[in-house]
Every structure is written in C-alpha cells, then in structure tokens.
Design an enzyme around this catalytic site. Structure first.
Site, mmCIF file in Angstrom:
data_model
loop_
_atom_site.group_PDB
_atom_site.id
_atom_site.type_symbol
_atom_site.label_atom_id
_atom_site.label_comp_id
_atom_site.label_asym_id
_atom_site.label_seq_id
_atom_site.Cartn_x
_atom_site.Cartn_y
_atom_site.Cartn_z
ATOM 1 N N ARG A 1 20.524 0.544 45.373
ATOM 2 C CA ARG A 1 21.154 1.863 45.248
ATOM 3 C C ARG A 1 22.600 1.746 44.773
ATOM 4 O O ARG A 1 23.093 2.588 44.030
ATOM 5 C CB ARG A 1 21.076 2.603 46.583
ATOM 6 N N ARG B 1 24.699 13.230 40.391
ATOM 7 C CA ARG B 1 24.629 11.774 40.419
ATOM 8 C C ARG B 1 24.510 11.181 39.019
ATOM 9 O O ARG B 1 24.446 9.966 38.875
ATOM 10 C CB ARG B 1 23.409 11.342 41.231
ATOM 11 N N ARG C 1 16.589 5.030 57.674
ATOM 12 C CA ARG C 1 16.004 5.538 56.426
ATOM 13 C C ARG C 1 15.325 4.397 55.669
ATOM 14 O O ARG C 1 15.862 3.291 55.613
ATOM 15 C CB ARG C 1 17.108 6.152 55.555
ATOM 16 N N LYS D 1 29.695 10.570 52.974
ATOM 17 C CA LYS D 1 29.559 11.923 52.418
ATOM 18 C C LYS D 1 28.873 12.869 53.406
ATOM 19 O O LYS D 1 29.310 13.992 53.605
ATOM 20 C CB LYS D 1 28.743 11.900 51.104
ATOM 21 N N ARG E 1 23.230 1.984 59.748
ATOM 22 C CA ARG E 1 23.153 3.445 59.832
ATOM 23 C C ARG E 1 21.824 3.889 60.453
ATOM 24 O O ARG E 1 20.764 3.390 60.115
ATOM 25 C CB ARG E 1 23.292 4.050 58.431
#
Ligand code: AMP
Length: 212
Positions: free
Chosen positions: A167, A87, A156, A14, A126
C-alpha cells in the site's frame, strides 16, 4: 461551509484525526475506505469484487470510487472531511469538477506527514473495533477487546506487514502526485504526524482557524 481534504500515507492518522474534526467542526466524515468496507460487509456482489482488490492493497478503479462518492456528497448538506479521497490525480480532477457543480469549495488540503520508518510498525499494531469503529494501537501482547465499548477488535486484512508495504508503494506511485496537484493551489498545508494524536489535532485546528 468548510470542506477539508485530509491526505497522508497509510497509517498517518487520517481516520483518527477525521473523527476528532468531525466532532469539533460539525462536519461529515467521508472515509472512502469505510464506504468500501461497508459495501463488503453488505455481502453484495460488488462488495465481493471490492474485497478482492482492497484486501490485496490495490486501489479500486477511479470510475467506481467516483460514482460511489458522488452519491454521498450530493446527499450531504454540511461541510465534509474527505478521508482517503482523492487517491489519484484523476480523482482530484473529478473532485474539483464535482465541487464546482455542487457549488462547494475545498477549504484546505491537509497533508499529515509521517516518516517512512514509522509507517509499517504503526499499521501492524493497528486494530479497529467492529462495533464502534474506534481505531487504536496495541503493544506486542496484542489485544482483542475495545477499551471504549468492549466490542471485538480486529486487524484489517490489508494491515499485514507485506500488504502495508505494498500500500505504501501504491501511495508513492498513485497518491503522491496528488500532493503536487494541490501544492500550488494556496490551500495546501502540511502537519507533522509524528506526534501524539492530540498534538496533531491541535496543529490541524491552528491551520484551519486561519483558512476558515
Ligand atoms: P483506507 O481505509 O483509507 O486505508 O482505505 C483502504 C483501502 O480502500 C485502500 O487501500 C484502497 O484499496 C481502497 N480505497 C480507499 N479509498 C480509495 C480511493 N479513493 N480510491 C481507490 N481505492 C480506495
């Protein structure tokens, strides 16, 4: 004025696609994750509370998220890419109401699909640049320097495999119902996210040319 809701599980791309769309269509990219991370970086009391929630991979309360978002949307006079919002179904309902009030319309809801078994690997590899915000994926040897601006790359805190898994569970429970909310709106489209970023972008553009 084009207003796009970009959906997809964590790691679906995204953020990467939003950056491309922002440049190509002159839209404002609103990433609620980035908004929350900026609040954390400010060192405010609110930021400290938010860090406790998002570093565990949980969602911040709807009321807080909505009031933060409303301020930004009402101050924006160009088309918007909503990245990471809504969300929950409650957020989707409030967004509809907010858009009506601000005399805006959601043009398209784009779902980027990614097979489950791709997700954890993608998130674990990532990295993001502290300086320019570039998002990239590193091999097993890692990497600490941004190839774009030589800034520092970081992982992160919510991108560890255990938190990424959590998540994903939250995504299934709270966010997938949002897909049902939009599915019959006539604006909902799905894109195959398991392709190169450029190909995913091309597919999104093809869809947007039709609805624009
Ligand atoms: P993201 O950068 O979109 O992956 O978001 C990172 C984290 O910020 C999420 O895991 C949530 O903890 C929080 N967050 C982002 N957007 C929302 C939202 N719309 N509602 C609640 N929490 C959010």
């Amino acid at each position: 004025m084009m207003n796009i809701v970009l959906m997809g599980c964590p790691g679906a791309g995204k953020g990467t696609q939003s950056a491309k769309l922002q440049d190509a269509f002159h839209l404002k990219h609103i990433s609620t994750g980035d908004v929350l991370r900026a609040e954390i970086a400010s060192g405010s009391d609110l930021g400290k509370q938010i860090a406790q929630i998002i570093n565990r991979g949980n969602l911040v309360p709807d009321a807080l998220m909505i009031s933060m978002l409303e301020k930004i949307v009402s101050a924006t006079d160009v088309g918007i890419i909503f990245d990471g919002f809504p969300r929950t179904v409650a957020q989707a309902q409030v967004l509809d109401e907010m858009m009506r009030r601000l005399q805006r319309q959601i043009t398209a809801v784009v779902m980027i699909n990614l097979p489950e078994d791709e997700v954890i690997g993608r998130i674990s590899s990532r990295r993001q640049c502290r300086n320019c915000g570039e998002i990239l994926h590193v091999g097993p040897e890692g990497g600490t320097v941004c190839p774009v601006c030589a800034g520092e790359l970081y992982t992160r805190p919510d991108d560890t495999p255990a938190r990424a898994k959590h998540r994903l569970d939250v995504y299934h429970k709270d966010t997938l119902p949002v897909k049902k909310y939009y599915q019959n709106s006539g604006k909902y489209v799905e894109i195959n996210g398991n392709q190169t970023p450029d190909q995913v972008f091309k597919d999104i553009c093809t869809v947007l040319e039709k609805v624009k």
